[in-house]
Design an enzyme around this catalytic site. Structure first.
Site, PDB file in Angstrom:
ATOM      1  N   ASN A  47      -6.213  -1.495   5.574  1.00 17.93           N
ATOM      2  CA  ASN A  47      -6.271  -0.474   4.512  1.00 17.93           C
ATOM      3  C   ASN A  47      -5.385   0.698   4.941  1.00 17.93           C
ATOM      4  O   ASN A  47      -4.838   0.693   6.035  1.00 17.93           O
ATOM      5  CB  ASN A  47      -7.717  -0.030   4.249  1.00 17.93           C
ATOM      6  CG  ASN A  47      -8.365   0.552   5.486  1.00 17.93           C
ATOM      7  OD1 ASN A  47      -7.810   1.432   6.142  1.00 17.93           O
ATOM      8  ND2 ASN A  47      -9.523   0.033   5.835  1.00 17.93           N
TER       9      ASN A  47
ATOM     10  N   VAL B  48     -10.615  -9.747   7.438  1.00 17.10           N
ATOM     11  CA  VAL B  48      -9.750 -10.046   8.595  1.00 17.10           C
ATOM     12  C   VAL B  48      -9.459  -8.776   9.402  1.00 17.10           C
ATOM     13  O   VAL B  48      -9.304  -8.829  10.634  1.00 17.10           O
ATOM     14  CB  VAL B  48      -8.449 -10.744   8.129  1.00 17.10           C
ATOM     15  CG1 VAL B  48      -7.510  -9.791   7.406  1.00 17.10           C
ATOM     16  CG2 VAL B  48      -7.742 -11.412   9.306  1.00 17.10           C
ATOM     17  N   ASP B  49      -9.456  -7.632   8.733  1.00 14.66           N
ATOM     18  CA  ASP B  49      -9.243  -6.340   9.417  1.00 14.66           C
ATOM     19  C   ASP B  49     -10.335  -6.134  10.466  1.00 14.66           C
ATOM     20  O   ASP B  49     -10.068  -5.802  11.634  1.00 14.66           O
ATOM     21  CB  ASP B  49      -9.296  -5.229   8.354  1.00 14.66           C
ATOM     22  CG  ASP B  49      -8.760  -3.894   8.838  1.00 14.66           C
ATOM     23  OD1 ASP B  49      -8.907  -2.906   8.107  1.00 14.66           O
ATOM     24  OD2 ASP B  49      -8.186  -3.843   9.944  1.00 14.66           O
TER      25      ASP B  49
ATOM     26  N   THR C 251      -6.316 -11.246  -0.886  1.00 18.32           N
ATOM     27  CA  THR C 251      -7.114 -12.244  -1.641  1.00 18.32           C
ATOM     28  C   THR C 251      -8.604 -12.156  -1.362  1.00 18.32           C
ATOM     29  O   THR C 251      -9.384 -12.951  -1.889  1.00 18.32           O
ATOM     30  CB  THR C 251      -6.629 -13.670  -1.318  1.00 18.32           C
ATOM     31  OG1 THR C 251      -6.907 -13.950   0.066  1.00 18.32           O
ATOM     32  CG2 THR C 251      -5.153 -13.842  -1.599  1.00 18.32           C
ATOM     33  N   GLY C 252      -9.024 -11.240  -0.533  1.00 23.18           N
ATOM     34  CA  GLY C 252     -10.455 -11.083  -0.267  1.00 23.18           C
ATOM     35  C   GLY C 252     -11.002  -9.886  -1.008  1.00 23.18           C
ATOM     36  O   GLY C 252     -11.097  -9.884  -2.245  1.00 23.18           O
ATOM     37  N   VAL C 253     -11.282  -8.844  -0.286  1.00 27.09           N
ATOM     38  CA  VAL C 253     -11.826  -7.600  -0.882  1.00 27.09           C
ATOM     39  C   VAL C 253     -10.933  -7.097  -2.019  1.00 27.09           C
ATOM     40  O   VAL C 253     -11.409  -6.617  -3.043  1.00 27.09           O
ATOM     41  CB  VAL C 253     -11.963  -6.509   0.212  1.00 27.09           C
ATOM     42  CG1 VAL C 253     -12.245  -5.142  -0.376  1.00 27.09           C
ATOM     43  CG2 VAL C 253     -13.040  -6.892   1.208  1.00 27.09           C
ATOM     44  N   TYR C 254      -9.621  -7.269  -1.858  1.00 26.69           N
ATOM     45  CA  TYR C 254      -8.691  -6.724  -2.874  1.00 26.69           C
ATOM     46  C   TYR C 254      -8.530  -7.633  -4.090  1.00 26.69           C
ATOM     47  O   TYR C 254      -7.814  -7.303  -5.032  1.00 26.69           O
ATOM     48  CB  TYR C 254      -7.344  -6.386  -2.233  1.00 26.69           C
ATOM     49  CG  TYR C 254      -7.355  -5.124  -1.368  1.00 26.69           C
ATOM     50  CD1 TYR C 254      -8.508  -4.353  -1.227  1.00 26.69           C
ATOM     51  CD2 TYR C 254      -6.208  -4.705  -0.706  1.00 26.69           C
ATOM     52  CE1 TYR C 254      -8.516  -3.207  -0.449  1.00 26.69           C
ATOM     53  CE2 TYR C 254      -6.197  -3.564   0.087  1.00 26.69           C
ATOM     54  CZ  TYR C 254      -7.360  -2.811   0.211  1.00 26.69           C
ATOM     55  OH  TYR C 254      -7.372  -1.676   0.994  1.00 26.69           O
TER      56      TYR C 254
END
Ligand code: APR
Length: 165
Positions: A22, A31-32, A116-119
């Site tokens: 972010n 993944v972050d 493709t996850g949270v976003y």
């Protein structure tokens, strides 16, 4: 050479793994979170000196406790339906990560499925953008890895890749 693998990106002993970060670069979930956990607290301490990162840009840091030598943090776009330039920003995130890698003589690089996850970026559309940029840079790297977290994601990458060749 582009490899589509189902793998935890934090385990890859490559020159650089790319983090779907972010704007703060100070860690998060997905993944972050996995990359910061595996790299250790020094990654956050180092990234505090970088002053953040706008969407679509990329920043380099050491890999610290990771098997990878470097982390390239990039910020993908949040998906708002596709009318806010998301495709260009996602292309930029991959492209600027490659450009930064070339500036630091990085020869092997692994990417997660950015945004493709949270976003919430649609997986198939994101895979197409990712693979098109990867193909553009393929001959400049020894290894390019699309590090898919799940079997489903790997299958999406494989079918999109088949459609491109
Ligand atoms: N290895 C490889 N891929 C992973 C791993 C892992 N260990 N963990 C998660 N992923 C995958 C997810 O399954 C998804 O396909 O990474 C992809 C990106 O998802 P997110 O991590 O949610 O990243 P993104 O959608 O770009 O959202 C970024 O989420 O974690 C926060 O701080 C981050 O605010 C930022 C936002």
């Amino acid at each position: 050479m582009i490899e589509i693998l189902q793998v935890d990106i934090t385990t890859l002993a490559v020159d650089a793994i790319v983090n779907a970060a972010n704007h703060s670069l100070l860690g998060g979930g997905g993944v972050d979170g996995a990359i910061h956990r595996a790299a250790g607290p020094e990654l956050k301490q180092y990234n505090q000196t970088l002053g953040g990162c706008p969407t679509g840009e990329a920043r380099l840091s050491p890999g610290f406790n990771l098997p990878a030598k470097h982390v390239i943090s990039t910020v993908g776009p949040v998906w708002y339906g596709g009318e806010r330039g998301e495709a260009v920003l996602l292309d930029n995130a991959y492209r600027n990560s490659f450009i930064l890698a070339l500036q630091h003589d990085i020869k092997s690089i692994a990417f997660p499925a950015i945004s493709t996850g949270v976003y919430a970026y649609p997986k198939d559309m994101a895979a197409r953008t990712a693979l098109l940029v990867m193909k553009e840079y393929e001959d400049k790297f020894e290894r390019i890895i699309a590090a898919c977290h799940t079997r489903e994601d790997m299958k999406i990458y494989q079918s999109v890749s088949a459609g491109l060749s």
